[in-house]
Design a protein around this motif. Structure first.
Motif, PDB file in Angstrom:
ATOM      1  N   THR A 120      23.106  -8.597   8.691  1.00 27.97           N
ATOM      2  CA  THR A 120      21.832  -9.158   8.240  1.00 27.97           C
ATOM      3  C   THR A 120      22.091 -10.407   7.404  1.00 27.97           C
ATOM      4  O   THR A 120      22.643 -10.324   6.309  1.00 27.97           O
ATOM      5  CB  THR A 120      21.058  -8.131   7.390  1.00 27.97           C
ATOM      6  N   TRP A 121      21.663 -11.551   7.945  1.00 31.56           N
ATOM      7  CA  TRP A 121      21.879 -12.812   7.245  1.00 31.56           C
ATOM      8  C   TRP A 121      20.543 -13.301   6.690  1.00 31.56           C
ATOM      9  O   TRP A 121      19.572 -13.423   7.435  1.00 31.56           O
ATOM     10  CB  TRP A 121      22.476 -13.866   8.184  1.00 31.56           C
ATOM     11  N   GLU A 122      20.515 -13.583   5.397  1.00 31.77           N
ATOM     12  CA  GLU A 122      19.303 -14.030   4.740  1.00 31.77           C
ATOM     13  C   GLU A 122      19.408 -15.505   4.372  1.00 31.77           C
ATOM     14  O   GLU A 122      20.439 -15.951   3.878  1.00 31.77           O
ATOM     15  CB  GLU A 122      19.061 -13.206   3.472  1.00 31.77           C
ATOM     16  N   GLU A 123      18.350 -16.227   4.636  1.00 33.08           N
ATOM     17  CA  GLU A 123      18.325 -17.650   4.296  1.00 33.08           C
ATOM     18  C   GLU A 123      18.056 -17.794   2.790  1.00 33.08           C
ATOM     19  O   GLU A 123      17.050 -17.303   2.277  1.00 33.08           O
ATOM     20  CB  GLU A 123      17.249 -18.371   5.102  1.00 33.08           C
ATOM     21  N   LYS A 124      18.958 -18.454   2.098  1.00 33.10           N
ATOM     22  CA  LYS A 124      18.834 -18.655   0.660  1.00 33.10           C
ATOM     23  C   LYS A 124      19.006 -20.134   0.346  1.00 33.10           C
ATOM     24  O   LYS A 124      19.108 -20.970   1.245  1.00 33.10           O
ATOM     25  CB  LYS A 124      19.892 -17.829  -0.089  1.00 33.10           C
ATOM     26  N   THR A 125      19.044 -20.445  -0.952  1.00 29.06           N
ATOM     27  CA  THR A 125      19.228 -21.833  -1.398  1.00 29.06           C
ATOM     28  C   THR A 125      20.404 -21.906  -2.352  1.00 29.06           C
ATOM     29  O   THR A 125      20.935 -20.893  -2.825  1.00 29.06           O
ATOM     30  CB  THR A 125      17.978 -22.345  -2.117  1.00 29.06           C
ATOM     31  N   VAL A 126      20.793 -23.138  -2.636  1.00 33.65           N
ATOM     32  CA  VAL A 126      21.870 -23.369  -3.597  1.00 33.65           C
ATOM     33  C   VAL A 126      21.499 -22.788  -4.956  1.00 33.65           C
ATOM     34  O   VAL A 126      22.343 -22.238  -5.680  1.00 33.65           O
ATOM     35  CB  VAL A 126      22.174 -24.878  -3.708  1.00 33.65           C
ATOM     36  N   ALA A 127      20.219 -22.887  -5.314  1.00 31.54           N
ATOM     37  CA  ALA A 127      19.773 -22.340  -6.598  1.00 31.54           C
ATOM     38  C   ALA A 127      20.052 -20.843  -6.673  1.00 31.54           C
ATOM     39  O   ALA A 127      20.475 -20.330  -7.722  1.00 31.54           O
ATOM     40  CB  ALA A 127      18.279 -22.609  -6.778  1.00 31.54           C
ATOM     41  N   TYR A 128      19.832 -20.135  -5.575  1.00 36.15           N
ATOM     42  CA  TYR A 128      20.106 -18.696  -5.533  1.00 36.15           C
ATOM     43  C   TYR A 128      21.594 -18.426  -5.768  1.00 36.15           C
ATOM     44  O   TYR A 128      21.971 -17.547  -6.553  1.00 36.15           O
ATOM     45  CB  TYR A 128      19.670 -18.139  -4.179  1.00 36.15           C
ATOM     46  N   LEU A 129      22.477 -19.185  -5.100  1.00 34.62           N
ATOM     47  CA  LEU A 129      23.919 -19.000  -5.285  1.00 34.62           C
ATOM     48  C   LEU A 129      24.326 -19.243  -6.728  1.00 34.62           C
ATOM     49  O   LEU A 129      25.176 -18.534  -7.284  1.00 34.62           O
ATOM     50  CB  LEU A 129      24.693 -19.939  -4.361  1.00 34.62           C
ATOM     51  N   MET A 130      23.698 -20.265  -7.350  1.00 33.92           N
ATOM     52  CA  MET A 130      24.030 -20.574  -8.734  1.00 33.92           C
ATOM     53  C   MET A 130      23.631 -19.422  -9.653  1.00 33.92           C
ATOM     54  O   MET A 130      24.369 -19.071 -10.586  1.00 33.92           O
ATOM     55  CB  MET A 130      23.348 -21.871  -9.168  1.00 33.92           C
ATOM     56  N   GLU A 131      22.490 -18.820  -9.397  1.00 38.34           N
ATOM     57  CA  GLU A 131      22.052 -17.699 -10.237  1.00 38.34           C
ATOM     58  C   GLU A 131      23.000 -16.514 -10.076  1.00 38.34           C
ATOM     59  O   GLU A 131      23.361 -15.853 -11.052  1.00 38.34           O
ATOM     60  CB  GLU A 131      20.624 -17.283  -9.858  1.00 38.34           C
ATOM     61  N   MET A 132      23.402 -16.256  -8.823  1.00 40.43           N
ATOM     62  CA  MET A 132      24.320 -15.156  -8.589  1.00 40.43           C
ATOM     63  C   MET A 132      25.660 -15.400  -9.288  1.00 40.43           C
ATOM     64  O   MET A 132      26.253 -14.498  -9.874  1.00 40.43           O
ATOM     65  CB  MET A 132      24.564 -14.981  -7.072  1.00 40.43           C
TER      66      MET A 132
END
Length: 476
Positions: free
Chosen positions: A73-85
């Motif tokens: 399952t691949w979910e479309e995210k953003t760079v902002a999401y990666l930064m928060e993680m």
């Protein structure tokens, strides 16, 4: 968050959230990987729900679907999401490091290095025995709790509880860093944010809505397809018609990152060369250190091998001496049995004991030590009064021959005595009994010398001969 720079490698598409990460990437892969572009926080990425893998381009996504069947399952995210993680991970790591810092560092180091214990279990033991404050108490705690399933794991729940027990639950700015994502209070029926609406092509929006789609869905489709065309928008809506959030408005996009000037080609090349130089220097230093370690290991190995060889030689010498002793005992036993049979034979034939043998003949039937004593005593009786000085010279010469043989049993040069040697002719040959002493010690006559008949001389017999000679020299 808006002020943080995100770099994208123009070669691989990989994202980096700091110049340090980008520099490390360039050092590892070389000049071709030293060019970067800045990207916005709304830049799209894809994250696997099962494994957490990240793909930075659609091409990478298609390849990963084939290579990694576990990531379904691949979910479309953003760079902002990666930064928060990433920030959440950094905070968790910082809290774990704070726990490690809360225990006595000297005792922790001793338990890790001297006691060969793991860092996590050592820190836990010191934490739970901090009131006693001794390594012995920590080791006793480990002994009692060695069966705990998570003894070597540092879970978030444990860290929270441990820091709470120390009266230090919160870390500076910890919650501010973790909880940066806006609260999602969207509801069906709410409009899209103004920041979304202003980016929508109104002509295309009208055409999509005329086809029966709601305003929210039409705006989402056009926003996601960058207002490319009516066909793209309709296709997107068809693909996402069953999405659970299809009728929810989009989230308000984060503010764009400030645009910074890109490096010129010359600057990028200079930076790449500098990074490569540092990498080469680092590798050279590591190689030099490895060579030092290899040389130390080689010397230690050579030393151990030499010691092992010496021990093997000593063991061979010991076994050879033991074998000689066994052979000698067997010979003496056989000789005694033969003598007894001859005596019984004589008694059976003549009915009486055989006549006594002459002393010279009887001595050959004695042990080597007894023969040695007999011949040395004979020398003493014969020459003590008539030629005391000559006897001393003879005995001292014999002592030198025997001592050389005794201390160097494997040296070939000490196993041969030249018959034409002047010292041998003048100091040994004229004295009756001297050659007999050498015969008992294993020397037998060859063409031009007396040569040791045994591969390893009898060390015990040589030692006894030296003692006898020293005793006699003291009596002359």
């Amino acid at each position: 968050m808006s002020g943080q720079m995100v770099l994208r490698c123009t070669k691989t598409g990989r994202l980096f959230f700091s110049t340090a990460e980008a520099t490390e990437h360039a050092e590892a892969f070389g000049k071709e990987y030293a060019n970067f572009d800045e990207v916005g926080l709304d830049h799209k990425v894809w994250v696997a729900a099962e494994t957490g893998r990240v793909c930075y381009t659609e091409a990478d996504l298609q390849k990963m679907k084939v290579r990694d069947p576990d990531s379904k399952t691949w979910e479309e995210k953003t760079v902002a999401y990666l930064m928060e993680m990433q920030k959440k991970k950094d905070v968790a790591i910082a809290r774990k490091e704070k726990f490690f810092s809360s225990v006595d560092q000297r005792k922790l180091e001793l338990m890790i290095s001297a006691k060969s214990l793991g860092k996590t279990r050592s820190a836990k033991a010191l934490h739970f025995t901090r009131e006693k404050g001794t390594i012995e108490a920590a080791e006793a705690w480990l002994e009692e709790n060695q069966s705990l399933p998570d003894l070597d794991k540092l879970t978030d729940a444990f860290v929270e509880e441990a820091l709470a027990s120390l009266g230090d639950v919160e870390m500076p700015d910890a919650h501010a860093d973790v909880d940066m994502t806006p609260i999602d209070d969207r509801k069906i029926g709410d409009p899209n944010p103004p920041e979304i609406k202003e980016k929508i092509n109104q002509d295309l929006l009208k055409q999509v809505m005329e086809m029966g789609f709601s305003e929210v869905r039409a705006e989402k489709a056009l926003y996601k397809t960058d207002n490319a065309s009516l066909e793209y928008a309709v296709n997107w809506l068809a693909e996402h018609a069953e999405d659970a959030d299809i009728d929810l408005p989009l989230l308000k996009p984060p503010p764009p990152a400030p645009v910074k000037p890109k490096m010129s080609k010359e600057e990028a090349e200079a930076k790449a060369l500098e990074l490569q130089k540092r990498l080469r220097e680092k590798r050279a230093a590591e190689e030099k250190e490895k060579e030092k370690e290899k040389e130390a290991q080689r010397k230690e190995s050579t030393k151990l091998m030499a010691e092992a060889q010496e021990r093997a030689k000593e063991e061979d010498r010991r076994r050879a001496i033991e074998q000689q002793m066994r052979e000698k005992e067997e010979h003496d036993r056989h000789r005694a049995e033969l003598k007894e049979r001859l005596r019984q034979d004589y008694i059976d034939r003549f009915g009486c004991e055989p006549p006594e043998e002459k002393e010279e003949e009887c001595v050959k039937e004695k042990t080597s030590k007894e023969q040695l004593a007999f011949h040395l005593n004979k020398l003493k009786k014969t020459y003590k009064d008539s030629n005391a000085e000559g006897l001393k010279t003879c005995l001292n010469t014999l002592k030198i021959y025997i001592k050389n043989l005794h201390e160097n049993p494997l040296e070939v040069k000490f196993k041969k005595l030249k018959l034409d040697n002047k010292a041998f002719q003048s100091r040994i040959v004229p004295y009756d009994g001297a050659l007999d002493v050498l015969d008992v010690l294993g020397f037998e006559k060859k063409e031009d010398c007396l040569e040791q008949r045994k591969s390893t001389p009898d060390g015990f017999l040589c030692g006894q001969a030296i003692k006898f000679i020293d005793l006699m020299l003291g009596q002359i």
